[in-house]
Motif scaffolding. Structure first.
Motif: not given
Length: 409
Positions: A321-323, A383-387, A390-391
């Motif tokens: 869920l991150w790139d 903020a959603a992208i930052a979370r 972080e996840r």
């Protein structure tokens, strides 16, 4: 002033077969689909095959010829199959589209001839667009070969190609003559492609069917391993929801701005272009769903528990869920903003343009229940992208074998 209001009603109908061994001579489904309207006629069929499918199924051209020969009273092969590039390359190369259009012309394909497209969603899109623009519409039979195409795009009414750096800028609404879904094609897929295709099933479950989402959550381990039996069921259930939406939502050709089936797609389309299609479409959609779900929680539309359940299920299916493309920024002044801005945010403007001028984004209120909004607060998106970043940092450094491993920069 003289005013005449012209009203035309044109019903569309096309069968979707869930079959097995579509090119087995004993399977009558393909021949029946092609000849349904004119059973006494011998119909001209031209196969267009995804290069990836042709490589994974070396006997495919021979199997098609054998099938047509076994049903020669209803089918006639126009020429040897045309093999086109698979994946997003098919939609990015306007020369490939032009070459296919020229070939259809050279072979004398008319509006009663059939282009039989065997391939993934990108090839269905490109070849469908070519067919729709020759004689204003050569008949198309789709045989989708990927999880994503079988569960979602292959049963819909859209096709198109990418142009001027934008996803699906050129295209048409052209319902197929028939669709045949054969789970045997899923055997030829890599694990990454099996996993990537599941994102669209998660999408329709979240906005339409809480029971399907529960089923996905329960079967996540088997699905993440690429097990074919649950994959085939996922395809069927997702396709049925998609077909129901097209038939009952009242806007099959998207004349309005509401596009619930594009949930998660404003960010996904931008991520595909930012990564130069290193990310599969489904991988980008999974990230887009995650962004919009966390956003909905931050904006108070859905609960934190709902958002956590969505992210957990996506990861259990094998998605990252991150790139790193999410962190790309533009310098100040490039579009009049002050300071740096995340490049992915440009996807909202492009999505608005694609919708026809008014932004309409589908967001979750709960699993199985969605709401349309016409604005998104940039601070919550950031903020959603930052979370998500972080996840990702808290997860183990080793990635699972499916799409998650492929989605990291």
């Amino acid at each position: 002033m003289l005013l005449h209001v012209q009203r035309i009603a044109v019903p569309f109908e096309y069968p979707v077969y869930f079959t097995e061994g579509v090119f087995s001579p004993s399977n009558d489904d393909l021949a029946s689909a092609v000849s349904a309207r004119e059973p006494q006629r011998r119909h001209r069929v031209l196969p267009v095959i995804d290069g990836g499918v042709a490589a994974a199924w070396p006997s495919l051209a021979e199997d098609i010829a054998r099938y047509v020969g076994a049903h020669a009273d209803r089918l006639s092969l126009v020429a040897e199959p045309i093999v086109v590039p698979g994946g997003e390359a098919a939609k990015n190369d306007d020369a490939a589209t032009a070459a296919l259009q020229a070939r259809l012309d050279a072979l004398g394909m008319d509006r009663q001839s059939f282009v039989m497209i065997v391939g993934g969603g990108a090839v269905l899109d490109m070849a469908g667009y070519a067919a729709a623009t020759v004689h204003r519409g050569v008949r198309v039979v789709r045989i989708p070969t990927t999880v994503l195409a079988q569960a979602d795009s292959g049963v819909g009414v859209k096709n198109g190609v990418n142009a001027f750096g934008k996803k699906n800028l050129l295209g048409t609404f052209a319902p197929p003559f028939a669709v045949l879904i054969d789970p045997r094609f899923l055997e030829t897929l890599s694990l990454r492609d099996k996993v990537a295709g599941m994102a669209e099933a998660v999408k329709v479950a979240l906005i339409r069917d809480a029971r399907l989402f529960s089923w996905l959550t329960e079967r996540a381990p088997a699905l993440a391993s690429g097990s074919l039996a649950p994959l085939a069921e996922l395809v069927r259930r997702s396709a049925e929801i998609h077909l129901q939406h097209i038939a009952t939502a009242g806007d099959p050709f998207e004349l309005g701005s509401a596009r619930p089936l594009d949930f998660g797609h404003w960010a996904a389309h931008k991520l595909e272009s930012l990564t130069k299609h290193r990310l599969r479409h489904g991988e980008a959609v999974a990230i887009g769903i995650a962004i919009d779900t966390v956003y909905a929680a931050l904006a108070g539309l859905c609960s934190g528990a709902t958002a956590a359940a969505v992210l957990t299920t996506l990861e259990a299916l094998g998605f990252a869920l991150w790139d790193d493309a999410l962190a790309l920024t533009r310098g100040a002044g490039e579009r009049g903003e002050r300071g740096e801005r995340l490049c992915v945010l440009d996807g909202l403007d492009e999505f608005r343009e694609h919708l026809g001028g008014e932004l309409t984004v589908t967001l979750l209120e709960d699993v199985g229940r969605a709401r349309e909004v016409h604005a998104m607060e940039e601070r919550h998106i950031v903020a959603a992208i930052a979370r998500l970043r972080e996840r990702a940092g808290r997860r183990p450094s080793h990635a699972p074998a499916g799409a998650a491993g492929a989605a990291r920069s």
